[in-house]
Motif scaffolding. Structure first.
Motif, PDB file in Angstrom:
ATOM      1  N   GLU A  46      29.466  54.841  47.150  1.00 18.18           N
ATOM      2  CA  GLU A  46      30.673  54.380  48.177  1.00 18.18           C
ATOM      3  C   GLU A  46      30.702  52.787  48.244  1.00 18.18           C
ATOM      4  O   GLU A  46      31.781  52.273  48.837  1.00 18.18           O
ATOM      5  N   LYS A  47      29.419  52.156  48.371  1.00 12.61           N
ATOM      6  CA  LYS A  47      29.274  50.694  48.427  1.00 12.61           C
ATOM      7  C   LYS A  47      29.895  50.236  47.414  1.00 12.61           C
ATOM      8  O   LYS A  47      30.648  48.983  47.726  1.00 12.61           O
ATOM      9  N   VAL A  48      29.802  50.579  46.235  1.00 13.89           N
ATOM     10  CA  VAL A  48      30.641  49.887  45.209  1.00 13.89           C
ATOM     11  C   VAL A  48      31.994  49.957  45.327  1.00 13.89           C
ATOM     12  O   VAL A  48      32.760  48.988  45.094  1.00 13.89           O
ATOM     13  N   ILE A  49      32.705  51.101  45.595  1.00 16.45           N
ATOM     14  CA  ILE A  49      34.018  51.271  45.762  1.00 16.45           C
ATOM     15  C   ILE A  49      34.650  50.228  47.119  1.00 16.45           C
ATOM     16  O   ILE A  49      35.694  49.851  47.118  1.00 16.45           O
ATOM     17  N   ARG A  50      33.772  50.255  48.102  1.00 15.04           N
ATOM     18  CA  ARG A  50      34.192  49.304  49.305  1.00 15.04           C
ATOM     19  C   ARG A  50      34.459  47.956  48.804  1.00 15.04           C
ATOM     20  O   ARG A  50      35.340  47.329  49.189  1.00 15.04           O
ATOM     21  N   ILE A  51      33.519  47.399  47.842  1.00 15.21           N
ATOM     22  CA  ILE A  51      33.386  45.983  47.599  1.00 15.21           C
ATOM     23  C   ILE A  51      34.609  46.145  46.270  1.00 15.21           C
ATOM     24  O   ILE A  51      35.224  44.769  46.742  1.00 15.21           O
ATOM     25  N   VAL A  52      34.759  46.551  45.470  1.00 17.08           N
ATOM     26  CA  VAL A  52      35.690  46.306  44.225  1.00 17.08           C
ATOM     27  C   VAL A  52      37.140  46.836  44.572  1.00 17.08           C
ATOM     28  O   VAL A  52      37.903  46.467  44.019  1.00 17.08           O
ATOM     29  N   ARG A  53      37.213  48.015  45.535  1.00 12.40           N
ATOM     30  CA  ARG A  53      38.546  48.431  45.690  1.00 12.40           C
ATOM     31  C   ARG A  53      39.251  47.911  46.758  1.00 12.40           C
ATOM     32  O   ARG A  53      40.403  47.693  47.116  1.00 12.40           O
ATOM     33  N   GLN A  54      38.161  48.060  48.325  1.00  9.64           N
ATOM     34  CA  GLN A  54      38.470  47.532  49.365  1.00  9.64           C
ATOM     35  C   GLN A  54      38.315  46.033  49.924  1.00  9.64           C
ATOM     36  O   GLN A  54      38.761  45.759  50.907  1.00  9.64           O
ATOM     37  N   LYS A  55      37.809  45.632  48.922  1.00  9.19           N
ATOM     38  CA  LYS A  55      37.321  44.219  48.850  1.00  9.19           C
ATOM     39  C   LYS A  55      36.350  43.780  50.131  1.00  9.19           C
ATOM     40  O   LYS A  55      36.746  42.759  50.959  1.00  9.19           O
ATOM     41  N   TYR A  56      35.621  44.587  50.410  1.00  7.02           N
ATOM     42  CA  TYR A  56      34.489  44.467  51.495  1.00  7.02           C
ATOM     43  C   TYR A  56      33.622  43.259  51.165  1.00  7.02           C
ATOM     44  O   TYR A  56      33.429  42.908  49.857  1.00  7.02           O
TER      45      TYR A  56
END
Length: 541
Positions: A4-14
């Motif tokens: 989930e953290k990877v997705i937040r960073i790479v897709r949602q630009k967290y």
């Protein structure tokens, strides 16, 4: 890092930052110091004072140790084919940095910091999808990352905030200087599983979302078919307590809760209706037993991927505390390869079940009173209803089953001078998984459109209105509403989703629904989000 953290960073630009932990920084610096000592003393160490792979019997002078690493980038720039998605490339950069921070790779913080800066500034390397056999890691794909972030030369291309350009120009615009690799740093960058694991991470996350969407689709289908909720009663599944079976049963039961479109027999009663089976066909009745192994399998895949995400996977690795370097094969991608083979197999079988459910819904012999092909306006005698939608689903399902074939066992035994005489095909398997999951979105889109038409027609039979909202379960109303909103066909008492064939472009509707399934800003994603979170969190049980 979690999926989930990877997705937040790479897709949602967290936002993402490198830790300030002193011990992390010190361990990385100490591993670099160990490599400097090896070079200064001309000690033999694979890939540092020797050539690579099948030529590792040749030692080089210490004066060539840096040149060796920088040359690595040139002769591995051999990728082919289309570029991987930008989010996959960003994920690979993130995972490479995460691996370095373990402090056993002999690479400077400056390189790792550059990886994170490029993610933050949206400088994303363009990486061809072919070139990795997944044995000595993803050598070729990761070369495009190191060449781009270091500004090796103009032949490396990046996407800089939506524009394709030379990597050197993008770095110059951000006042980022050319970086030259020091001993071991080329290996630390390209000799690892970060590219395959990046694609695997995104495929796993999206499959959880699509699994949730599939369960919502089945819940709509059960209501369209006036199905029985008794097969999902907890008593049955306590008697055969597989975790996945119990999870699917409870999820479907929750999705059907308070529906006025189902045969509610949770009280254990049974009734006979004329020309209707006393119990539903297997695609409904055996759903927990069929889908249960697949959610358990997805959990196992996710856990394996998360281990890989948080691993040191280059070679050799440095034990700073004991001043030793160990050569091995943590770069070998078999965990990812076999996990992605299994993921694609799961996608195929989930998809076949959906295809069967569609077939039951559109055939009047099996649909408990619904018209053939879910035709709603019999006055227009040429109407064919959802026949074309079913054909589209029929074309996708075999494709997904074919994608379920393994690739891990199809490796060459002679790669790289017979040095890589076994290899994983991990990156290829992950690429196929990405295509498989993306295609599955199209099938689910078709299924949802068909089942929306089905519940409209069932609503007319039960409540004399094509507006199904007062009869559908609370937990599927939002899914139903969002689909109608996305395709811009208003809910009406007088007309179902499809009234006449010539009143809508169904191919456009398929695309709209598919595009919204994994778009976290869409109403459809939000409608299935709680189910998706429930499935994702269950992997920790």
């Amino acid at each position: 890092l979690t999926i989930e953290k990877v997705i937040r960073i790479v897709r949602q630009k967290y936002p993402v930052e490198i830790t300030n932990d002193f011990n992390v920084h010190k361990k990385m610096a100490d591993s670099c110091e160990y490599i400097r000592k090896v070079v200064d003393e001309s000690q033999p160490l694979y890939g540092v004072t020797t050539l690579f792979g099948g030529m590792a019997h040749r030692q080089i002078s210490c004066s060539q140790a840096s040149e060796l690493q920088n040359n690595l980038v040139y002769f591995h720039k051999t990728g082919a084919g289309a570029y991987v998605p930008l989010e996959d490339a960003r994920a690979a950069m993130l995972l490479r940095a995460n691996s370095h921070l373990i402090g056993v790779s002999g690479i400077r913080m400056e390189i790792t910091d550059r990886l994170i800066k490029c993610i933050k500034e949206q400088i994303t390397p363009l990486i061809p999808e072919f070139g990795s056999v997944g044995a000595s890691g993803d050598l070729v794909p990761l070369t495009y990352i190191v060449g781009s972030i270091c500004g090796t030369n103009k032949s490396f291309k990046v996407n800089f905030r939506g524009q394709k350009m030379d990597a050197t120009d993008a770095l110059e615009q951000m006042d980022l200087k050319r970086l030259y690799l020091q001993p071991k740093e080329g290996l630390a960058m390209i000799n690892g599983t970060s590219m395959m694991t990046a694609s695997a991470t995104i495929a796993v996350y999206d499959l959880y979302i699509l699994f949730a969407a599939t369960l919502h689709a089945h819940a709509l289908a059960i209501q369209a078919l006036h199905g029985n909720n008794q097969p999902f009663h907890p008593f049955l599944h306590e008697m055969k307590p597989h975790h996945g079976q119990k999870l699917i049963a409870s999820t479907i039961l929750n999705l059907l809760s308070d529906s006025k479109m189902i045969n509610d027999h949770l009280d254990g009663t049974h009734n006979m209706r004329q020309n209707v089976l006393i119990q539903d066909r297997y695609s409904i009745r055996a759903m927990p037993q069929y889908l249960g192994p697949f959610i358990e399998g997805l959990h196992e895949i996710a856990r394996a991927v998360e281990v890989e995400i948080n691993s040191a996977n280059d070679n050799p690795l440095i034990d700073v505390e004991n001043q030793r370097a160990y050569a091995g094969a943590n770069f070998f991608g078999e965990y990812i390869s076999t996990a992605m083979d299994r993921l694609r197999y799961i996608v195929g079988l989930i998809s076949k079940h959906l295809d069967v459910q569609i077939a039951q819904t559109v055939a009047s012999e099996f649909s408990n009173g619904l018209p053939d092909c879910l035709i709603s306006n019999p006055q227009r005698e040429v109407n064919m209803g959802v026949k074309g939608l079913q054909l589209c689903a029929n074309s996708i399902m075999p494709y997904l089953l074919f994608f379920g074939n393994s690739i891990a066992d199809r490796y060459s035994t002679h790669a790289e001078q017979y040095n890589q005489n076994i290899n994983s095909m991990g990156h290829v398997s992950a690429n196929l998984a990405r295509h498989s999951v993306s295609t599955m979105k199209q099938l689910i889109s078709v299924a949802l459109l068909i089942f929306v038409q089905g519940v409209d027609l069932r609503s007319k039979l039960i409540g004399n209105t094509y507006d199904a909202r007062n009869l559908l379960s609370t937990n599927t109303v939002r899914t139903y509403e969002s689909i109608r909103e996305i395709v811009k066909v208003p809910i009406s008492d007088d007309k179902p989703y499809i009234w006449n064939d010539d009143e809508q472009a169904l191919d456009e509707h398929i695309t709209l629904i598919a595009d919204n399934l994994t778009d976290e800003n869409s109403s459809l994603f939000k409608a299935i989000q709680m189910t998706a979170k429930y499935l994702l969190n269950d992997r920790h049980q």
